[in-house]
Write an enzyme that holds these catalytic residues in place. Structure first.
Site, PDB file in Angstrom:
ATOM      1  NE  ARG A 190      -3.707  -2.367  -0.048  1.00 17.95           N
ATOM      2  CZ  ARG A 190      -3.438  -3.478  -0.731  1.00 17.95           C
ATOM      3  NH1 ARG A 190      -2.329  -3.579  -1.451  1.00 17.95           N
ATOM      4  NH2 ARG A 190      -4.270  -4.498  -0.696  1.00 17.95           N
ATOM      5  CB  SER A 215      -9.679  -1.846   3.236  1.00 20.26           C
ATOM      6  OG  SER A 215     -10.148  -2.996   2.564  1.00 20.26           O
ATOM      7  CD  GLU A 267      -5.995  -0.173   2.545  1.00 16.86           C
ATOM      8  OE1 GLU A 267      -6.474  -0.382   1.420  1.00 16.86           O
ATOM      9  OE2 GLU A 267      -5.693  -1.101   3.324  1.00 16.86           O
TER      10      GLU A 267
END
Length: 315
Positions: free
Chosen positions: A179, A228, A298
Site C-alpha cells: 500500500r 478498507s 488505509e
C-alpha cells in the site's frame, strides 16, 4: 451542520489563468463515496496534462494542492480542504490499447480498464475489477485485490509534480511496498501503461465476474462506505482483529462498523466525517487494548475538522 463554505475566496484571485475550470468553495461531499466532507477553497478541473502543468508552475508555492479521484478510499473532513483540490476530468479518463499494453489516463476508473482489457483478450488485469476508484490513486498506494497489486501490472507511469515538472517513471523506479509507492505526496499520476498477457476472452470475463460477485458478497459495496479502513498488520488480518475486539456493528453518531465486513466503516444515518473518524479511532483503541496491535489507517483523511474552521472564523 455537515460542512462549512467560505463566503469569500480571495485565493482564486491569486491563481493563474487556465483552459480548464476553477470554482471557489466547491462542495466535496458529492464526490466522495462516504458522501461527507466540507468544501474546497478552490476546485480545479484541468483541460489536459499541459494545462495542469502550466497551472502548477504558476500556482503560488504557499498554496496547498491535492488531487481528488473517485474518493473511494478517502475521508474529507467536515471543515473542508484549504488550498486547491484538483479533479481529473474526461481528458484523463481515456483508455486505449497498444498491442499487449493498456494506456490509461490517471482519472480512468479501474473497472473500466479491466473491461477494456477483457474485451481485447488481455489477461492479468482482472483484479482491477475488485478495486474501486481511479488508476492514479491505485498506483499511488499500490492498491491490490485478490492476490495481485498494481506493481504486478504497471509498466510505466507519468506524473506531474508540484513544480509542474512532468516525469515518466518505470515501475522498477517506484519502490513499491504494501500500500505504498515512492511517489511524492503532491505528485499527480496523469497516465499509466499497464502490461497484459494474451488470454481467452471468456475465461477473463468469468474471472472478472467471480471477483465482482465475491466482492459484493463480502463487502458493503452498495452502501456509503470508503473501502478498507485499516491496513493489514504484518501478521494477521485487520478485520479479524477488529472482530475479536468486539467492534462489529459498533456505532458513533451516523457511522457504523459494517456488520458484513468489519474493516469497513459505513455512513448509515447522515454521518459526519467526524463521526466516521471518531469511530475509526475508537476501533483502533479497542484493537490495541485487546490484542496489542497498532492498526494503521488505509483510508486517507484530508482537510480540516469543522471545529477548527469555525474557531478560526470567530477569532
Amino acid at each position: 451542520m455537515k460542512s462549512v463554505e467560505l463566503l469569500n475566496s480571495p485565493l482564486i484571485e491569486r491563481l493563474p489563468a487556465v483552459r480548464g475550470r476553477l470554482d471557489a468553495n466547491e462542495r466535496l461531499d458529492r464526490f466522495t463515496w462516504f458522501k461527507v466532507g466540507g468544501a474546497a477553497d478552490v476546485l480545479f478541473r484541468p483541460a489536459d496534462a499541459d494545462d495542469l502543468s502550466t497551472f502548477l508552475i504558476g500556482c503560488p508555492s504557499d498554496v496547498p494542492v491535492m488531487v481528488l479521484g473517485n474518493a473511494s478510499n478517502m475521508l474529507v473532513r467536515d471543515g473542508g480542504v484549504r488550498g486547491v483540490v484538483i479533479r481529473l476530468g474526461r481528458e484523463f479518463q481515456k483508455i486505449r490499447l497498444d498491442g499487449e499494453f493498456v494506456l490509461a489516463g490517471g482519472g480512468a476508473v479501474d473497472l473500466s480498464i479491466a473491461r477494456v482489457a477483457q474485451n481485447a483478450g488481455l489477461a492479468g488485469l482482472e483484479f482491477l475489477a475488485g478495486i474501486p476508484g481511479t488508476i492514479g490513486g491505485a498506483v499511488y498506494m499500490n492498491a491490490g485485490a485478490y492476490g495481485h497489486e498494481l506493481k504486478d501490472a504497471l509498466a510505466y507511469c507519468r506524473t506531474v509534480r508540484r513544480d509542474g515538472t512532468m516525469t515518466d517513471l518505470a515501475a522498477a523506479e517506484m519502490e513499491f511496498n504494501y500500500r505504498r509507492s515512492s511517489l511524492l505526496a503532491d505528485e499527480i499520476v496523469t497516465g499509466v501503461t499497464l502490461k497484459g498477457v494474451p488470454g481467452n476472452v471468456d475465461a477473463i470475463r468469468e474471472r472478472m465476474k467471480d471477483i465482482q460477485t465475491t466482492r459484493e458478497k463480502s463487502q458493503p459495496v452498495r452502501t456509503r462506505t470508503g473501502g478498507s479502513t485499516f491496513k493489514n498488520p504484518a501478521v494477521g488480518s485487520a478485520w479479524k482483529l477488529i472482530d475479536a475486539a468486539g467492534c462489529r456493528g459498533l456505532k458513533c453518531g451516523g457511522a457504523m462498523v459494517s456488520e458484513q465486513h468489519c474493516n469497513f466503516l459505513v455512513n448509515v444515518a447522515e454521518a459526519t466525517a467526524a463521526d466516521l473518524e471518531t469511530l475509526g479511532e475508537e476501533v483502533r483503541r479497542r484493537v490495541m487494548v485487546h490484542s496489542g496491535v497498532h492498526l494503521e489507517w488505509e483510508i486517507r483523511r484530508v482537510g480540516e475538522p469543522l471545529d477548527s474552521v469555525l474557531s478560526e472564523m470567530m477569532a
